[in-house]
Design a protein around this motif. Structure first.
Motif, mmCIF file in Angstrom:
data_model
loop_
_atom_site.group_PDB
_atom_site.id
_atom_site.type_symbol
_atom_site.label_atom_id
_atom_site.label_comp_id
_atom_site.label_asym_id
_atom_site.label_seq_id
_atom_site.Cartn_x
_atom_site.Cartn_y
_atom_site.Cartn_z
ATOM 1 N N GLY A 14 -27.460 26.814 -4.094
ATOM 2 C CA GLY A 14 -27.776 28.085 -4.786
ATOM 3 C C GLY A 14 -29.856 27.314 -4.841
ATOM 4 O O GLY A 14 -30.483 26.145 -4.471
ATOM 5 N N GLU A 96 -22.340 32.283 -11.723
ATOM 6 C CA GLU A 96 -22.131 32.170 -10.946
ATOM 7 C C GLU A 96 -20.637 33.231 -10.849
ATOM 8 O O GLU A 96 -19.386 33.203 -11.532
ATOM 9 N N CYS A 113 -25.831 34.529 -9.673
ATOM 10 C CA CYS A 113 -25.637 33.804 -8.235
ATOM 11 C C CYS A 113 -24.052 34.290 -7.966
ATOM 12 O O CYS A 113 -23.532 34.148 -8.756
ATOM 13 N N MET A 138 -29.507 35.633 -7.250
ATOM 14 C CA MET A 138 -28.935 34.745 -5.649
ATOM 15 C C MET A 138 -27.698 35.594 -5.287
ATOM 16 O O MET A 138 -27.042 36.358 -5.876
#
Length: 202
Positions: A14, A96, A113, A138
């Protein structure tokens, strides 16, 4: 909340790759990816209060927090107040997620992310989430072969998102061929290897 582990390491992927972070890994997942690198976190875990989690984070002494799993958003109702507390305490938080649960409730307090699941994973993400992501977020495609890479390319070309885009080869796959394809086809991504596996840390 069921916590599998809390530890300090370097961010392996990332936008903040190579940066020290405290990882809060929650137990439990709603997917069963073929190349999951922490399958043991799908089960078990220890019940921890917000106070206990924040205390452990403070002990480890790092301003960057990565909330991961498993799939942390399956704990969404309990997670959001924890995120708010960390945000209010001045931490930078990144989540995440496997892209199956809408992360919008987390937006005020954390960057996202999203790991878009490619065919070799055996799973699928909710691609409608891509349009909701912001410039601070992301999107990561972990690719194991050319089928995965072409799938990632098709998603990038077909879905608008404001998030930064990353392609990461599955550990042990042909990085050179993947990098060459990205260059030849002008795919607008950041290419990354999995740093945590290169240097053999968590």
């Amino acid at each position: 909340m069921k916590v599998f582990e809390i530890f300090k390491s370097l961010q392996g992927e990332g936008a903040f790759q190579g940066t020290a972070a405290v990882f809060v890994r929650f137990a439990g997942c709603n997917l069963n990816c073929k190349w999951c690198d922490t399958p043991e976190s799908r089960h078990g875990g220890t019940d921890m209060s917000h106070e206990e989690i924040c205390g452990k984070i403070a002990e480890l002494g790092c301003a960057n927090i990565c909330v991961t799993g498993g799939e942390p958003l399956i704990h969404l109702k309990a997670l959001v107040p924890l995120l708010k507390r960390l945000y209010d305490d001045g931490y930078y938080v990144e989540i995440e997620t496997n892209g199956t649960i809408d992360p919008s409730e987390c937006f005020p307090y954390a960057a996202i992310c999203m790991d878009v699941k490619c065919p070799s994973s055996g799973e699928h993400s909710d691609l409608s989430i891509l349009a909701k992501l912001r410039p601070r977020d992301m999107v990561k495609f972990v690719v194991g072969d050319m089928t995965d890479l072409k799938y990632a390319q098709s998603i990038i070309e077909s879905y608008d998102t404001a998030a930064r885009l990353f392609i990461t080869p599955v550990w042990g796959s042909d990085c050179h061929a993947i990098a060459e394809y990205i260059l030849e086809n002008r795919i607008p991504v950041t290419f990354q290897v999995q740093l945590h596996k290169v240097i053999d840390v968590k």
